[in-house]
Scaffold this motif. Structure first.
Motif, PDB file in Angstrom:
ATOM      1  N   GLN A  63      -6.476   7.100  -4.178  1.00  0.00           N
ATOM      2  CA  GLN A  63      -7.244   7.172  -5.417  1.00  0.00           C
ATOM      3  C   GLN A  63      -6.347   7.610  -6.579  1.00  0.00           C
ATOM      4  O   GLN A  63      -5.213   8.042  -6.383  1.00  0.00           O
ATOM      5  CB  GLN A  63      -8.416   8.148  -5.249  1.00  0.00           C
ATOM      6  CG  GLN A  63      -9.314   7.853  -4.060  1.00  0.00           C
ATOM      7  CD  GLN A  63      -9.973   6.479  -4.163  1.00  0.00           C
ATOM      8  OE1 GLN A  63     -10.325   6.020  -5.244  1.00  0.00           O
ATOM      9  NE2 GLN A  63     -10.140   5.820  -3.019  1.00  0.00           N
ATOM     10  N   GLN A 109      -1.621   2.983  -6.882  1.00  0.00           N
ATOM     11  CA  GLN A 109      -1.143   2.382  -5.640  1.00  0.00           C
ATOM     12  C   GLN A 109      -0.791   0.912  -5.843  1.00  0.00           C
ATOM     13  O   GLN A 109      -1.395   0.212  -6.658  1.00  0.00           O
ATOM     14  CB  GLN A 109      -2.213   2.522  -4.552  1.00  0.00           C
ATOM     15  CG  GLN A 109      -1.757   2.107  -3.170  1.00  0.00           C
ATOM     16  CD  GLN A 109      -2.851   2.309  -2.130  1.00  0.00           C
ATOM     17  OE1 GLN A 109      -4.033   2.397  -2.463  1.00  0.00           O
ATOM     18  NE2 GLN A 109      -2.467   2.381  -0.858  1.00  0.00           N
ATOM     19  N   SER A 160       0.817  -1.215   0.000  1.00  0.00           N
ATOM     20  CA  SER A 160       0.000   0.000   0.000  1.00  0.00           C
ATOM     21  C   SER A 160       0.846   1.258   0.000  1.00  0.00           C
ATOM     22  O   SER A 160       0.397   2.330  -0.439  1.00  0.00           O
ATOM     23  CB  SER A 160      -0.922   0.011   1.227  1.00  0.00           C
ATOM     24  OG  SER A 160      -0.159  -0.012   2.431  1.00  0.00           O
ATOM     25  N   THR A 169      -5.836   3.810   1.409  1.00  0.00           N
ATOM     26  CA  THR A 169      -6.083   3.687  -0.033  1.00  0.00           C
ATOM     27  C   THR A 169      -5.804   5.015  -0.715  1.00  0.00           C
ATOM     28  O   THR A 169      -6.180   6.073  -0.208  1.00  0.00           O
ATOM     29  CB  THR A 169      -7.539   3.276  -0.308  1.00  0.00           C
ATOM     30  OG1 THR A 169      -7.824   2.055   0.394  1.00  0.00           O
ATOM     31  CG2 THR A 169      -7.768   3.063  -1.793  1.00  0.00           C
TER      32      THR A 169
END
Length: 278
Positions: free
Chosen positions: A167, A230, A92, A165
């Protein structure tokens, strides 16, 4: 004769410098986000030779003989900002820039490049295209060298943990659904004004008015939403085959100039030891 020695010597020095740049490229072939340097060889200013004197052919004052070249030198390595291949890692904290998806400016026919902004330990803002980040004990997003990754307002980004997360437009969402802000993603059409500073950092050396600005402030990019990805890292844009071929070619150029110097040395030795006896 001695002028030829200087010319051949400058050729050896230029090829030696080019070989050093190629070697550095090769050693960084596996460094994420590394941009290879390209060496430009340029000739020293040429001299215009003229014959001065009296005579029918020289009534105007001089007679041009021709141009004399005085050698070659290697300019500073110029980075190539072509995007490298993307490698999926699943981490991540690995974030890749998507410069290849940027539109071409119809006014200049140029495609710019994007970059992240970081703050060094000295408090200076620098740029990088290496998105291999990490989260420190305070939850702050940092580069692998410990520099702070900056958000939209050029402030540190706190992601709390690795569970977040990103975008396509750089917006960061935490595990609990809260918004942690946006990554500062810069854009410039003149990346040649960026100078390498070590540790994957870039420093802007152009005029301040043309400095990289946030993609949100560039009208050309209003319809572009994919700036980052990502779980991927951008690999070095060094082409191993091309680099090895250039290294062999550069070595041959160095060797050729070396043989010219050896030939001059033999000629001068003969002039001193044999012709000088007469």
């Amino acid at each position: 004769m001695f002028r030829g020695l200087y010319t051949a010597t400058s050729g050896m020095m230029a090829h030696n410098r080019k070989q050093q740049v190629l070697t550095n490229n090769l050693s960084n072939a596996n460094t994420p986000g590394f941009k290879q340097d390209q060496t430009v060889l340029r000739a020293f200013p040429a001299q215009l030779l003229s014959a001065m004197g009296k005579g029918t052919a020289m009534q105007s004052g001089s007679q041009k003989i021709g141009v004399l070249n005085t050698g070659v030198y290697a300019q500073e390595g110029i980075p190539s900002f072509a995007q490298g291949a993307l490698k999926e890692t699943g981490n991540s904290t690995d974030i890749s820039l998507m410069s290849d998806l940027l539109p071409v400016n119809p006014a200049t026919d140029q495609k710019g490049t994007t970059m992240f902004a970081v703050r060094t330990e000295a408090g200076e803002v620098r740029y990088t295209q290496n998105g291999q980040f990490a989260v420190d004990q305070n939850g702050v997003l940092r580069t692998s060298d410990g520099h702070t990754v900056l958000g939209r307002d050029l402030t540190p980004i706190n992601v709390i943990s690795k569970e977040f997360t990103v975008q396509d437009d750089g917006q960061i969402t935490l595990k609990n659904g809260n918004n942690a802000g946006n990554l500062w993603i810069g854009y410039t059409e003149t990346p040649e004004q960026l100078v390498k500073e070590g540790q994957g950092l870039l420093r802007w050396e152009g005029i301040e008015a043309d400095a990289p600005q946030s993609v949100e402030d560039v009208p050309l990019l209003n319809n572009s939403a994919s700036f980052v990805k990502q779980g991927y890292i951008e690999q070095s844009n060094v082409d191993l085959t091309t680099t090895m071929t250039e290294m062999m070619s550069t070595y041959r150029g160095f060797e050729s100039n070396q043989k010219v110097i050896q030939a001059y040395d033999r000629s001068m030795e003969k002039a001193v030891n044999e012709i000088g006896r007469i």
